[in-house]
Design an enzyme around this catalytic site. Structure first.
Site, PDB file in Angstrom:
ATOM      1  CE1 TYR A  22      -4.416  -1.994   5.061  1.00 34.90           C
ATOM      2  CE2 TYR A  22      -3.215   0.032   4.600  1.00 34.90           C
ATOM      3  CZ  TYR A  22      -3.935  -1.053   4.153  1.00 34.90           C
ATOM      4  OH  TYR A  22      -4.176  -1.213   2.811  1.00 34.90           O
ATOM      5  CB  SER A  68      -0.832   0.002   1.285  1.00 33.52           C
ATOM      6  OG  SER A  68      -1.443   1.265   1.499  1.00 33.52           O
TER       7      SER A  68
HETATM    8  P1  NAD Z   1     -11.423  -6.136  -0.110  1.00 33.52           P
HETATM    9  O1  NAD Z   1     -12.011  -6.047   1.236  1.00 33.52           O
HETATM   10  O2  NAD Z   1     -12.237  -5.773  -1.328  1.00 33.52           O
HETATM   11  O3  NAD Z   1     -10.854  -7.594  -0.382  1.00 33.52           O
HETATM   12  C1  NAD Z   1     -10.101  -8.259   0.584  1.00 33.52           C
HETATM   13  C2  NAD Z   1     -10.034  -9.718   0.211  1.00 33.52           C
HETATM   14  O4  NAD Z   1      -9.336 -10.392   1.243  1.00 33.52           O
HETATM   15  C3  NAD Z   1     -11.430 -10.365   0.116  1.00 33.52           C
HETATM   16  O5  NAD Z   1     -11.396 -11.350  -0.899  1.00 33.52           O
HETATM   17  C4  NAD Z   1     -11.575 -11.017   1.491  1.00 33.52           C
HETATM   18  O6  NAD Z   1     -12.465 -12.117   1.486  1.00 33.52           O
HETATM   19  C5  NAD Z   1     -10.139 -11.465   1.724  1.00 33.52           C
HETATM   20  N1  NAD Z   1      -9.840 -11.700   3.119  1.00 33.52           N
HETATM   21  C6  NAD Z   1     -10.009 -10.886   4.192  1.00 33.52           C
HETATM   22  N2  NAD Z   1      -9.620 -11.515   5.316  1.00 33.52           N
HETATM   23  C7  NAD Z   1      -9.181 -12.749   4.936  1.00 33.52           C
HETATM   24  C8  NAD Z   1      -8.655 -13.856   5.618  1.00 33.52           C
HETATM   25  N3  NAD Z   1      -8.500 -13.863   6.949  1.00 33.52           N
HETATM   26  N4  NAD Z   1      -8.345 -14.958   4.917  1.00 33.52           N
HETATM   27  C9  NAD Z   1      -8.506 -14.996   3.575  1.00 33.52           C
HETATM   28  N5  NAD Z   1      -9.000 -13.979   2.866  1.00 33.52           N
HETATM   29  C10 NAD Z   1      -9.329 -12.867   3.542  1.00 33.52           C
HETATM   30  O7  NAD Z   1     -10.090  -5.266  -0.035  1.00 33.52           O
HETATM   31  P2  NAD Z   1      -9.147  -4.635  -1.155  1.00 33.52           P
HETATM   32  O8  NAD Z   1      -9.282  -3.163  -1.045  1.00 33.52           O
HETATM   33  O9  NAD Z   1      -9.301  -5.313  -2.462  1.00 33.52           O
HETATM   34  O10 NAD Z   1      -7.723  -5.000  -0.511  1.00 33.52           O
HETATM   35  C11 NAD Z   1      -6.858  -5.957  -1.049  1.00 33.52           C
HETATM   36  C12 NAD Z   1      -5.444  -5.634  -0.636  1.00 33.52           C
HETATM   37  O11 NAD Z   1      -5.079  -4.360  -1.164  1.00 33.52           O
HETATM   38  C13 NAD Z   1      -5.244  -5.525   0.879  1.00 33.52           C
HETATM   39  O12 NAD Z   1      -4.014  -6.084   1.242  1.00 33.52           O
HETATM   40  C14 NAD Z   1      -5.242  -4.035   1.121  1.00 33.52           C
HETATM   41  O13 NAD Z   1      -4.536  -3.686   2.270  1.00 33.52           O
HETATM   42  C15 NAD Z   1      -4.561  -3.549  -0.136  1.00 33.52           C
HETATM   43  N6  NAD Z   1      -4.798  -2.145  -0.446  1.00 33.52           N
HETATM   44  C16 NAD Z   1      -6.046  -1.666  -0.691  1.00 33.52           C
HETATM   45  C17 NAD Z   1      -6.214  -0.337  -0.998  1.00 33.52           C
HETATM   46  C18 NAD Z   1      -7.553   0.267  -1.303  1.00 33.52           C
HETATM   47  O14 NAD Z   1      -7.622   1.498  -1.447  1.00 33.52           O
HETATM   48  N7  NAD Z   1      -8.600  -0.499  -1.445  1.00 33.52           N
HETATM   49  C19 NAD Z   1      -5.112   0.518  -1.033  1.00 33.52           C
HETATM   50  C20 NAD Z   1      -3.861   0.001  -0.766  1.00 33.52           C
HETATM   51  C21 NAD Z   1      -3.713  -1.344  -0.487  1.00 33.52           C
END
Ligand code: NAD
Length: 256
Positions: A151, A138
């Site tokens: 985080y 991130s």
């Molecule tokens: P999201 O909530 O849409 O998806 C998260 C995914 O992780 C889902 O498929 C969920 O079922 C799965 N998950 C959660 N806990 C779990 C567990 N214990 N075991 C297995 N699967 C699990 O989130 P996202 O925004 O797509 O985030 C994905 C990644 O991207 C994360 O690591 C997040 O930190 C990172 N990220 C997101 C953003 C953003 O703006 N959305 C920005 C930077 C980084």
């Protein structure tokens, strides 16, 4: 380009993970999906791209589940060639108010799970002398925000892990890199927008605008598909000697 390769993407039933799985599948990779919630929709969507698709519901906070998932992937697909460590969760609170169990869960899912998947995937990658480990960190792996201590610690941790792993594999065909997204409009961020609208008594539209304006000079969300294309680049021949980078796609957030 990725025909015959197998990609395992953790947390790919939604958001960024699903976007990355889509792009890897569109390049011909077989896909192992993982995550909570509905898996049938994502499975059908990936299969429609012509990919062989599997799903394992391992909880990324449990090392025994992760070991089972890696065994499943090897048994069904022969080997994991591309490992995308993407599953992640968030919780926002000041350090003194931060629930210790939330801290533990964030470190386990966002950081420790990548250690377990990587340690189990690397031997077969080394044997094949080809592999790609892509960690979804991130912008919070590069800079901090108040209220996100766990985080930020987990994401800085995974950037450090990425570099160490890149050095350990530097003389092989296995590479390890991190992707650092800014704001991406997924359920994880929608929750923060909804919480902000409720807390400040403003509309969801205003909360969305303010969230972007606070951090991201482009005032635009990055899309899961754009992040997927960066993952495809890491997997391409041009990515052969890209090692240990933490590549931000964040509309200028970390440039400030
Ligand atoms: P999201 O909530 O849409 O998806 C998260 C995914 O992780 C889902 O498929 C969920 O079922 C799965 N998950 C959660 N806990 C779990 C567990 N214990 N075991 C297995 N699967 C699990 O989130 P996202 O925004 O797509 O985030 C994905 C990644 O991207 C994360 O690591 C997040 O930190 C990172 N990220 C997101 C953003 C953003 O703006 N959305 C920005 C930077 C980084």
């Amino acid at each position: 380009m990725l025909k015959g390769k197998t990609a395992l993407v953790t947390g790919s039933t939604s958001g960024i993970g699903l976007g990355i799985a889509r792009r890897l599948a569109s390049q011909g990779a077989n896909i192992v999906l993982n995550g909570f919630g509905d898996a049938e929709g994502p499975k059908a969507e990936i299969a429609a791209l012509g990919a062989k698709v599997g799903y394992h519901g391992a909880d990324m906070s449990k090392s025994a589940d992760i070991a089972d998932m890696m065994k499943f992937a090897a048994a069904e697909f022969g080997r994991v060639d591309i490992l995308v460590n993407n599953a992640g969760i968030q919780h926002v609170a000041k350090v003194e108010d931060f629930p210790p169990e939330k801290w533990d869960a964030i470190i386990a899912i966002n950081l420790t799970s990548a250690f377990h998947t990587s340690r189990l995937a690397i031997p077969a990658m080394r044997e094949a002398n080809w592999g790609r480990i892509i960690n979804v960190a991130s912008t919070h792996g590069l800079v901090a925000s108040a209220g996100k201590s766990a985080y930020v610690a987990s994401k800085h941790g995974i950037v450090g892990f990425t570099k160490a792993l890149a050095l350990e594999t530097a003389t092989t065909g296995v590479t390890c890199n991190a992707i650092c997204p800014g704001w991406v409009l997924t359920p994880l961020v929608q929750k923060q927008i909804d919480d902000r609208a409720a807390r400040e008594g403003i509309t969801v539209e205003k909360a969305r605008h303010d969230l972007l304006a606070e951090k991201e000079p482009s005032l635009q969300f990055t899309t899961p598909e754009e992040l997927g294309d960066l993952a495809v680049f890491f997997c391409s021949p041009a990515g052969n000697n890209v090692r240990g980078v933490a590549w931000n796609m964040d509309g200028g957030w970390a440039a400030q």
